[in-house]
Enzyme design. Structure first.
Site, PDB file in Angstrom:
ATOM      1  N   GLY A  16       0.817  -1.215   0.000  1.00 52.97           N
ATOM      2  CA  GLY A  16       0.000   0.000   0.000  1.00 52.97           C
ATOM      3  C   GLY A  16       0.847   1.260   0.000  1.00 52.97           C
TER       4      GLY A  16
ATOM      5  N   HIS B 133       4.511   2.079  -8.031  1.00 50.96           N
ATOM      6  CA  HIS B 133       3.479   1.037  -8.096  1.00 50.96           C
ATOM      7  C   HIS B 133       2.630   1.231  -9.356  1.00 50.96           C
ATOM      8  CE1 HIS B 133       4.088   1.330  -3.594  1.00 50.96           C
ATOM      9  NE2 HIS B 133       4.300   0.053  -3.813  1.00 50.96           N
TER      10      HIS B 133
END
Ligand code: PAF
Length: 294
Positions: free
Chosen positions: A33, A39
């Site tokens: 996360g 990402h």
């Protein structure tokens, strides 16, 4: 379209069974996360290459060697889900720690050799925790392809070795590091840096780039290369160097005289924040991707 958030293994398996029987390939992007453009690059690559993209968001307790690091690891789940939705992710798998580790007695995955040096030397149990959770995620999702960033090159080497030695039927895809304009590799931990620390942080990538330039210019002696790279970091009293090492590009073992592709890897502390980075280098200017797995 909004990504569907799934908190349990059973529900995720159910959802993926129908995807698989419809003949769609599955791409897994494992994350903890606090998603950023690095990402984003992994997700975009998975989106291009597979029919269904699963992003796992799980701050894995068993890979942290310090409890304060685990506690303060950022967990902005709803922002992360928006981030995934904007990039066309199908499923966000966001299990609790209890869902992933219901019992205290458990099996672990140890990957010897590649786990030993660099971060492995300074973070006891870290790669055992990473290998264990990644194998669990691969078994839960059973993806065709799984995506990892080059910034964590040792992690990638550990995962490649695990998948190869344990015959896990998945293709591991390496995605290049994403950097800010000043060279700092993107990391979820960068948000812990104060403005002054953030100003100094790109010195790590500058030190690695200096080493790479020396290697491509023909220098083959690791000690001489490390001395020049460390000189850059030593100018800053706020920086504590944990390691700066030159290792074989695949086996992650420290090298003697440089004769083939190597990685120069470093870990530094600035205040309470630990940063890592690495670059792939080839001696005498040969392009490293011609001689080592990209
Ligand atoms: O790179 C990470 O974010 C983590 O180490 C990973 C691969 C998701 C395992 O927890």
């Amino acid at each position: 379209m909004t990504a569907q958030v799934i908190p349990t293994i059973q529900e995720l398996r159910g959802a993926l069974a129908s995807i698989r029987s419809a003949g769609r390939t599955i791409g897994l992007v494992p994350t903890m996360g606090a998603l950023h453009a690095g990402h984003g690059r992994l997700i975009e690559t998975a989106r291009r290459e597979t029919g269904c993209v699963v992003v796992s968001i799980f701050v894995n307790p068993i890979q942290f060697d310090r409890s304060d690091d685990y506690e303060r690891y950022p967990r902005p789940l709803s922002i992360d889900v928006e981030f995934c939705s904007a990039r066309g992710v199908d499923f966000v798998f966001a299990p609790s720690a209890k869902e992933m580790y219901p019992d205290t007695e458990r099996a672990f995955v140890e990957v010897a050799g590649v786990s030993e040096h660099l971060c492995g030397q300074f973070r006891p149990g870290h790669f055992r925790g990473v290998a264990t959770v990644v194998l669990k995620l691969l078994n839960i999702v059973q993806p065709d392809r799984a995506y990892f960033g080059e910034k964590d090159a040792q992690q990638l080497a550990v995962i490649r070795r695990m998948v190869s030695d344990l015959n896990v039927p998945v293709a591991i895809v390496e995605v290049p590091t994403v950097r800010d304009a000043d060279g700092l590799a993107l990391s979820s931990r960068n948000q812990h840096l104060s403005p002054e620390e953030r100003r100094i942080a790109p010195m790590l990538s500058l030190a690695l780039k200096t080493a790479r330039d020396l290697i491509s210019g023909g220098e083959t002696r690791p000690a001489a290369i490390k001395r020049e790279a460390l000189r850059i970091l030593e100018e800053y009293s706020e920086v504590r160097v944990e390691y700066l090492e030159i290792v074989g590009a695949e086996d992650m073992q420290p090298t003697g005289e440089i004769t083939g592709p190597v990685r120069v890897a470093g870990a530094i502390w600035i205040g309470k924040t630990r940063l890592i980075d690495n670059v792939l280098c080839a001696p005498g200017g040969a392009h490293p991707t011609q001689t080592a797995r990209g």
